[in-house]
Every structure is written in C-alpha cells, then in structure tokens.
Design a protein around this motif. Structure first.
Motif, PDB file in Angstrom:
ATOM      1  N   ARG A  75      -6.430 -12.716  10.772  1.00 13.16           N
ATOM      2  CA  ARG A  75      -5.929 -13.994  11.288  1.00 13.16           C
ATOM      3  C   ARG A  75      -5.021 -14.678  10.273  1.00 13.16           C
ATOM      4  NH1 ARG A  75     -11.782 -16.230  13.000  1.00 13.16           N
ATOM      5  NH2 ARG A  75     -12.158 -15.290  10.944  1.00 13.16           N
ATOM      6  N   ASP A  76      -5.126 -14.272   9.027  1.00 17.38           N
ATOM      7  CA  ASP A  76      -4.292 -14.810   7.954  1.00 17.38           C
ATOM      8  C   ASP A  76      -3.097 -13.873   7.767  1.00 17.38           C
ATOM      9  OD1 ASP A  76      -3.133 -15.708   5.605  1.00 17.38           O
ATOM     10  OD2 ASP A  76      -5.048 -16.047   4.582  1.00 17.38           O
ATOM     11  N   ILE A  77      -2.025 -14.154   8.485  1.00 14.94           N
ATOM     12  CA  ILE A  77      -0.867 -13.265   8.468  1.00 14.94           C
ATOM     13  C   ILE A  77      -0.229 -13.203   7.086  1.00 14.94           C
ATOM     14  CG2 ILE A  77       1.463 -12.892   9.381  1.00 14.94           C
ATOM     15  CD1 ILE A  77      -0.808 -12.162  11.310  1.00 14.94           C
ATOM     16  N   ALA A  78      -0.202 -14.317   6.381  1.00 13.50           N
ATOM     17  CA  ALA A  78       0.376 -14.314   5.037  1.00 13.50           C
ATOM     18  C   ALA A  78      -0.397 -13.375   4.124  1.00 13.50           C
ATOM     19  CB  ALA A  78       0.378 -15.731   4.468  1.00 13.50           C
ATOM     20  N   ALA A  79      -1.716 -13.370   4.243  1.00 11.91           N
ATOM     21  CA  ALA A  79      -2.540 -12.477   3.416  1.00 11.91           C
ATOM     22  C   ALA A  79      -2.306 -11.021   3.802  1.00 11.91           C
ATOM     23  CB  ALA A  79      -4.015 -12.841   3.568  1.00 11.91           C
ATOM     24  N   LEU A  80      -2.208 -10.749   5.105  1.00 13.38           N
ATOM     25  CA  LEU A  80      -1.954  -9.397   5.571  1.00 13.38           C
ATOM     26  C   LEU A  80      -0.630  -8.878   5.026  1.00 13.38           C
ATOM     27  CD1 LEU A  80      -2.407  -6.900   7.390  1.00 13.38           C
ATOM     28  CD2 LEU A  80      -1.371  -8.217   9.272  1.00 13.38           C
ATOM     29  N   GLN A  81       0.415  -9.667   5.142  1.00 12.38           N
ATOM     30  CA  GLN A  81       1.720  -9.215   4.684  1.00 12.38           C
ATOM     31  C   GLN A  81       1.770  -9.090   3.165  1.00 12.38           C
ATOM     32  OE1 GLN A  81       4.572 -11.845   6.848  1.00 12.38           O
ATOM     33  NE2 GLN A  81       4.922 -10.045   8.116  1.00 12.38           N
ATOM     34  N   LYS A  82       1.035  -9.939   2.477  1.00  9.63           N
ATOM     35  CA  LYS A  82       0.951  -9.838   1.015  1.00  9.63           C
ATOM     36  C   LYS A  82       0.262  -8.536   0.620  1.00  9.63           C
ATOM     37  CE  LYS A  82      -0.680 -12.503  -3.019  1.00  9.63           C
ATOM     38  NZ  LYS A  82      -1.746 -11.634  -3.542  1.00  9.63           N
ATOM     39  N   ASP A  83      -0.827  -8.195   1.310  1.00 10.50           N
ATOM     40  CA  ASP A  83      -1.534  -6.951   1.012  1.00 10.50           C
ATOM     41  C   ASP A  83      -0.645  -5.737   1.250  1.00 10.50           C
ATOM     42  OD1 ASP A  83      -3.869  -8.164   0.207  1.00 10.50           O
ATOM     43  OD2 ASP A  83      -4.848  -8.007   2.162  1.00 10.50           O
ATOM     44  N   ILE A  84       0.061  -5.733   2.369  1.00  9.50           N
ATOM     45  CA  ILE A  84       0.946  -4.607   2.681  1.00  9.50           C
ATOM     46  C   ILE A  84       2.013  -4.455   1.604  1.00  9.50           C
ATOM     47  CG2 ILE A  84       2.699  -3.760   4.285  1.00  9.50           C
ATOM     48  CD1 ILE A  84       1.033  -4.989   6.558  1.00  9.50           C
ATOM     49  N   ALA A  85       2.613  -5.572   1.206  1.00  7.52           N
ATOM     50  CA  ALA A  85       3.678  -5.521   0.198  1.00  7.52           C
ATOM     51  C   ALA A  85       3.142  -5.044  -1.145  1.00  7.52           C
ATOM     52  CB  ALA A  85       4.322  -6.896   0.059  1.00  7.52           C
ATOM     53  N   GLU A  86       1.977  -5.548  -1.548  1.00  6.29           N
ATOM     54  CA  GLU A  86       1.427  -5.179  -2.855  1.00  6.29           C
ATOM     55  C   GLU A  86       0.988  -3.718  -2.893  1.00  6.29           C
ATOM     56  OE1 GLU A  86      -0.207  -9.592  -4.270  1.00  6.29           O
ATOM     57  OE2 GLU A  86      -1.641  -8.027  -3.714  1.00  6.29           O
ATOM     58  N   ILE A  87       0.393  -3.243  -1.797  1.00  6.04           N
ATOM     59  CA  ILE A  87      -0.040  -1.844  -1.763  1.00  6.04           C
ATOM     60  C   ILE A  87       1.169  -0.912  -1.734  1.00  6.04           C
ATOM     61  CG2 ILE A  87      -1.332  -0.109  -0.479  1.00  6.04           C
ATOM     62  CD1 ILE A  87      -3.137  -2.396   0.533  1.00  6.04           C
ATOM     63  N   ALA A  88       2.199  -1.297  -0.990  1.00 10.36           N
ATOM     64  CA  ALA A  88       3.422  -0.487  -0.964  1.00 10.36           C
ATOM     65  C   ALA A  88       4.047  -0.406  -2.352  1.00 10.36           C
ATOM     66  CB  ALA A  88       4.415  -1.061   0.040  1.00 10.36           C
ATOM     67  N   GLU A  89       3.973  -1.486  -3.091  1.00 13.85           N
ATOM     68  CA  GLU A  89       4.475  -1.492  -4.464  1.00 13.85           C
ATOM     69  C   GLU A  89       3.655  -0.550  -5.338  1.00 13.85           C
ATOM     70  OE1 GLU A  89       7.069  -2.588  -7.500  1.00 13.85           O
ATOM     71  OE2 GLU A  89       7.164  -3.177  -5.380  1.00 13.85           O
ATOM     72  N   GLN A  90       2.357  -0.457  -5.028  1.00 13.19           N
ATOM     73  CA  GLN A  90       1.440   0.375  -5.813  1.00 13.19           C
ATOM     74  C   GLN A  90       1.566   1.863  -5.498  1.00 13.19           C
ATOM     75  OE1 GLN A  90      -2.678  -0.765  -5.241  1.00 13.19           O
ATOM     76  NE2 GLN A  90      -3.445   1.197  -6.000  1.00 13.19           N
ATOM     77  N   ILE A  91       1.628   2.209  -4.192  1.00 14.99           N
ATOM     78  CA  ILE A  91       1.568   3.631  -3.817  1.00 14.99           C
ATOM     79  C   ILE A  91       2.849   4.147  -3.161  1.00 14.99           C
ATOM     80  CG2 ILE A  91      -0.940   3.466  -3.496  1.00 14.99           C
ATOM     81  CD1 ILE A  91      -0.468   3.645  -0.465  1.00 14.99           C
ATOM     82  N   GLY A  92       3.765   3.246  -2.850  1.00 16.96           N
ATOM     83  CA  GLY A  92       5.009   3.652  -2.193  1.00 16.96           C
ATOM     84  C   GLY A  92       5.078   3.136  -0.764  1.00 16.96           C
ATOM     85  N   ASP A  93       6.283   3.087  -0.223  1.00 19.97           N
ATOM     86  CA  ASP A  93       6.482   2.600   1.142  1.00 19.97           C
ATOM     87  C   ASP A  93       5.732   3.473   2.137  1.00 19.97           C
ATOM     88  OD1 ASP A  93       8.199   0.405   0.568  1.00 19.97           O
ATOM     89  OD2 ASP A  93       9.866   1.802   0.275  1.00 19.97           O
ATOM     90  N   PHE A  94       5.355   2.858   3.248  1.00 22.07           N
ATOM     91  CA  PHE A  94       4.528   3.553   4.232  1.00 22.07           C
ATOM     92  C   PHE A  94       5.357   4.388   5.198  1.00 22.07           C
ATOM     93  CE2 PHE A  94       1.870  -0.017   2.867  1.00 22.07           C
ATOM     94  CZ  PHE A  94       0.743   0.696   2.458  1.00 22.07           C
ATOM     95  N   ASP A  95       4.830   5.575   5.488  1.00 23.03           N
ATOM     96  CA  ASP A  95       5.414   6.452   6.495  1.00 23.03           C
ATOM     97  C   ASP A  95       4.825   6.192   7.875  1.00 23.03           C
ATOM     98  OD1 ASP A  95       6.871   8.561   4.677  1.00 23.03           O
ATOM     99  OD2 ASP A  95       4.871   8.327   3.823  1.00 23.03           O
ATOM    100  N   VAL A  96       3.590   5.691   7.893  1.00 22.16           N
ATOM    101  CA  VAL A  96       2.847   5.530   9.143  1.00 22.16           C
ATOM    102  C   VAL A  96       2.093   4.200   9.112  1.00 22.16           C
ATOM    103  CG1 VAL A  96       1.062   6.499  10.658  1.00 22.16           C
ATOM    104  CG2 VAL A  96       2.501   8.035   9.292  1.00 22.16           C
ATOM    105  N   LEU A  97       2.101   3.512  10.235  1.00 23.07           N
ATOM    106  CA  LEU A  97       1.284   2.314  10.442  1.00 23.07           C
ATOM    107  C   LEU A  97       0.409   2.531  11.667  1.00 23.07           C
ATOM    108  CD1 LEU A  97       0.490  -0.736  10.152  1.00 23.07           C
ATOM    109  CD2 LEU A  97       2.487  -1.240  11.606  1.00 23.07           C
ATOM    110  N   VAL A  98      -0.891   2.263  11.514  1.00 21.40           N
ATOM    111  CA  VAL A  98      -1.815   2.334  12.640  1.00 21.40           C
ATOM    112  C   VAL A  98      -2.410   0.951  12.858  1.00 21.40           C
ATOM    113  CG1 VAL A  98      -3.816   3.476  13.650  1.00 21.40           C
ATOM    114  CG2 VAL A  98      -2.375   4.718  12.016  1.00 21.40           C
ATOM    115  N   ASN A  99      -1.979   0.284  13.935  1.00 19.67           N
ATOM    116  CA  ASN A  99      -2.500  -1.032  14.296  1.00 19.67           C
ATOM    117  C   ASN A  99      -3.750  -0.847  15.155  1.00 19.67           C
ATOM    118  OD1 ASN A  99      -0.808  -3.078  13.130  1.00 19.67           O
ATOM    119  ND2 ASN A  99       0.836  -2.391  14.476  1.00 19.67           N
ATOM    120  N   ASN A 100      -4.887  -0.697  14.497  1.00 19.45           N
ATOM    121  CA  ASN A 100      -6.138  -0.367  15.170  1.00 19.45           C
ATOM    122  C   ASN A 100      -7.063  -1.561  15.381  1.00 19.45           C
ATOM    123  OD1 ASN A 100      -8.739   1.320  15.705  1.00 19.45           O
ATOM    124  ND2 ASN A 100      -9.164   0.244  13.786  1.00 19.45           N
ATOM    125  N   ALA A 101      -7.056  -2.520  14.479  1.00 22.87           N
ATOM    126  CA  ALA A 101      -8.077  -3.572  14.468  1.00 22.87           C
ATOM    127  C   ALA A 101      -8.090  -4.396  15.754  1.00 22.87           C
ATOM    128  CB  ALA A 101      -7.854  -4.496  13.274  1.00 22.87           C
TER     129      ALA A 101
END
Length: 258
Positions: A75-101
């Motif tokens: 529900r916290d979109i800012a937190a979600l987008q922050k997590d995605i950006a930080e993880i991408a910085e850590q492991i690389g840009d994503f090839d796949v997104l699964v919107n499951n939740a």
C-alpha cells in the motif's frame, strides 16, 4: 511436487534478475522457489517477514541462488518503488516482473466504505501498475523483458462475496493489454496468469469446507487439487525465452473450471 512428473527446464532463466511481489507464502513462494531452481536471481517483497526469511534460508541451504527479500507493505507505493530501485542497484536491472501479491478478503456490497474500497484497491490493483513503472526503464536498457500480472478466475466465474476484489482482478486484463501495446516496441512482453481455486495454506484454513470441496469436484474438468506449483510452472514459461512472441494474453490455470 510429485517426483513422477518430468518437468521442463528453462536455460534462458539462468542468471535472470526477477522481482516478485508477495513472494513469501502461497503461490508467491512457489514462484520464487521455481525460479531459483532454474538459476534465476530472485528478489521479492512481502509483509510476512518470518515466512520469507525461512524461504530464503531454505533455498540457500539447497544450494540455490539465495533470494533477496525486503519487507514491504504494498500500500506504500513510495516504499515499493524505493525497494525496487535499491535492489536493482544491488543486483542489476530486472529481466522479469511478477505481480503476484493480492488479498481476497471477503466482504459484502453494503459494508464497503470509501476507506475500505481504497484499502482493497491499494493492495489488489495499484501496486502492479507502479511496479511496472519502476522496472520498465531497466528492461528498456536491457533490450527487453517479461511482465507477468496475476488476475483471478473469480470474476470470470461470477463469484460473489468480494466485489472490490473481483473489480481489481478484472482490471488486470486491461492493464496487461494496454501495456503490451505500449511496451511491445521495446521487446517487453506483458501477460496475465489467471489462477483457479489454488489450495494454498491460507485458502485451506479460511475458505475450504465440505461445500467447497464439492464445488471443486463439480466445477473442475481435471480432478484433484490445483496447487501453487502448477501456477509457478506457467510463470516459468512466460518468464523464459520460450514465450518470446507471447504478449497481451491471458493464461488461465484453473483445471478447467466451468
């Protein structure tokens, strides 16, 4: 999963970066596990911290790539987008997104307030769009990608008892088809996976009673339990290069619910 099945391997998934929402339990955990078994590096968010950490340890102990987990309330979109950006910085840009939740909490039409409506939409609809918004720039840089959005058979079958949920889940097809058109020129494919009544621990604990068992027996063309790993196998196909020309489609995994 039964050892009697001979299931496909997807070499193209080895080393792929994958982001999954709601990956700690149920269908999400099966998806994370299946992708890790294919050699993908998976990152996921969930509110179930303990279960998520157990899953990460279990996969690492099995010699598989250890997923990256972040606790996140979608529900916290800012937190979600922050997590995605930080993880991408850590492991690389994503090839796949699964919107499951998602959360299929039951409710009645007459009990829905504006506040409750907004809360359910904030869980079941809004995060998918903004997760896509976050991963697409990286996919464009990489020259393509796969986005997999989860819907539900409930609205197809005119199921009652949770109208805000069915509203949100029916909208997934519009999101998928519209984005497929916009993102196709960038070799980013967008598809929907629609589960039937999957026997997760939550479904069994909260909703499955004798009447439900009879409904499954009556409505499924294929008898037996529809399980999380059945959905995960469809995700593997859509995440892999094998689905290279599949986009704007809905892939229903429901054992033939009629």
């Amino acid at each position: 999963m039964s050892d009697t099945y001979q299931l496909a391997s997807y070499p193209s998934l080895r080393g792929k970066r994958v982001f999954v929402t709601g990956g700690g339990t149920g269908i999400g955990a099966a998806i994370v596990s299946a992708l890790a078994e294919q050699g993908a590096l998976v990152a996921f968010v969930d509110i179930a911290t303990e279960a998520s950490e157990v899953l990460c340890r279990k996969l690492a102990d099995a010699g598989l790539p250890k997923p990256v987990f972040r606790h996140c309330d979608l529900r916290d979109i800012a937190a979600l987008q922050k997590d995605i950006a930080e993880i991408a910085e850590q492991i690389g840009d994503f090839d796949v997104l699964v919107n499951n939740a998602a959360n299929d909490e039951r409710h009645k039409l007459e009990d829905v307030t504006l506040e409750y409506w907004d809360n359910r939409i904030a869980i079941n609809q809004r995060p998918s769009f903004f997760a896509v918004q976050s991963v697409v720039p990286g996919m464009k840089k990489k020259g393509g990608g796969s986005i997999i959005n989860f819907s539900s058979i409930s609205w197809h079958s005119s199921s009652g008892g949770f109208p805000v949920y069915t509203t949100a889940k029916s909208s997934v097809l519009g999101l998928t088809r519209g984005l497929a058109r916009d993102l196709g020129p960038h070799k980013i494919r967008v598809n929907t996976v629609t589960p039937g009544w999957v026997m997760t621990e939550r479904q069994i604990a909260l909703w499955l009673d004798e009447e439900g068992k009879q409904s499954i027996k009556r409505n499924q063309c294929l008898q037996g339990e529809l399980l999380p790993w059945h959905l995960a196998r469809m995700v593997l196909f859509l995440a892999s290069d094998d689905s290279l020309m599949c986009t704007a489609q809905e892939f229903i995994v429901d054992a033939g619910w009629v």
